[in-house]
Design an enzyme around this catalytic site. Sequence first.
Site, PDB file in Angstrom:
ATOM      1  N   LYS A  82      11.286  -3.466 -11.990  1.00 55.55           N
ATOM      2  CA  LYS A  82      10.039  -2.862 -12.319  1.00 55.55           C
ATOM      3  C   LYS A  82       9.973  -2.607 -13.719  1.00 55.55           C
ATOM      4  CE  LYS A  82       9.523  -0.828  -7.609  1.00 55.55           C
ATOM      5  NZ  LYS A  82       9.813   0.146  -6.626  1.00 55.55           N
TER       6      LYS A  82
ATOM      7  N   GLN B 217      11.452   6.144  -6.873  1.00 61.13           N
ATOM      8  CA  GLN B 217      11.958   5.205  -5.741  1.00 61.13           C
ATOM      9  C   GLN B 217      12.519   5.638  -4.596  1.00 61.13           C
ATOM     10  OE1 GLN B 217      11.970   1.682  -6.692  1.00 61.13           O
ATOM     11  NE2 GLN B 217      12.841   1.610  -4.367  1.00 61.13           N
TER      12      GLN B 217
ATOM     13  N   ASP C  68       1.676   4.795  -6.716  1.00 55.83           N
ATOM     14  CA  ASP C  68       2.087   3.942  -5.377  1.00 55.83           C
ATOM     15  C   ASP C  68       0.971   4.237  -4.320  1.00 55.83           C
ATOM     16  OD1 ASP C  68       4.521   2.689  -4.862  1.00 55.83           O
ATOM     17  OD2 ASP C  68       5.876   4.238  -4.583  1.00 55.83           O
TER      18      ASP C  68
END
Length: 283
Positions: A53, A97, A120
């Site tokens: 990422k 994460q 997200d």
Amino acid sequence: MAAVIDGTRTSELVRERVASEAAEFVSATGHTPGLVTILVGEDPASQVYVRSKGERTREVGMASFHDQLPATASQDEVESTVARWNADDRVDGILVQLPLPGDLDSKPVLELIDPSKDVDGFHPVSVGRLVANQPGLRPCTPAGVMELLHTYEIPVTGAEAVVVGRSDIVGKPVALLLLHESATVTITHSRTRDLAEVTRRADILVAAIGRPQMITGDMIKPGAAVIDVGINRTEAGLVGDVDYASASEVAGAITPVPGGVGPMTIAMLLSNTLEAARLRRTQ
Ligand code: NAP
């Protein structure tokens, strides 16, 4: 034989678009959009995800930050880390994460993220905006599914869409995105009676189940677009929730695994980071 919906190529196109729009954004505002990844512990798979990422973020000309906490970090420490990045104007997107190690509870951590930085799309505010079809940040994998349908010009309006799976991260949000584009949507799950009878109605079939090769050719309407979100590690390697060999004989278009939905997720995360930067500067 079905046409292949190429997620690797489509994700490159999305990243190229984000890179050029990010450059325009920087010259218009003087601000470089930024994404921070927060990793608690040293799970090897999570480390790989977080590293890639970061690399992808830099490739599209955005700023990448990483905050590494030990697996021994307390709930308070994780939450105060999120609070610190909420207050840091260099970042427009915060990604924690998952899964968090040990006894750490991810729910209050995710709810602490400033909704304007929720790239997200899992914060209740983002979920509410999605349900109400208001502008906001959409979960990355479902957004990637829609991007594939658009890129391959698969008609959504009026189509019969069947989603197999009702999780909060894939099934439900993808069903809502399809609904907002005026598909006639059916959500199925483990209690659905006669699943094959339902899936055979689908012009667009999205499989988000987590069961290797469960959707077989006889469950698919001839000519349907089949989007396989599943990622299953088996002895035979990585396979989807769709049995590609039999499904591709019947479908009109189909995503492979790997190389289908998978690569779209990071691309949509970058797109969301740019969108967050834009929304944060126009509100
Ligand atoms: P999940 O939370 O485990 O949800 C699975 C869903 O499938 C549940 O709603 C479940 O029904 C349903 N289901 C299970 N067995 C079924 C059956 N026999 N018939 C019909 N429905 C059934 O999984 P998820 O997080 O949504 O992930 C789904 C898959 O997508 C996984 O393979 C995951 O690895 C993959 N994934 C990929 C990406 C990506 O491409 N980047 C991102 C996220 C997830 P119930 O609700 O009734 O239990």
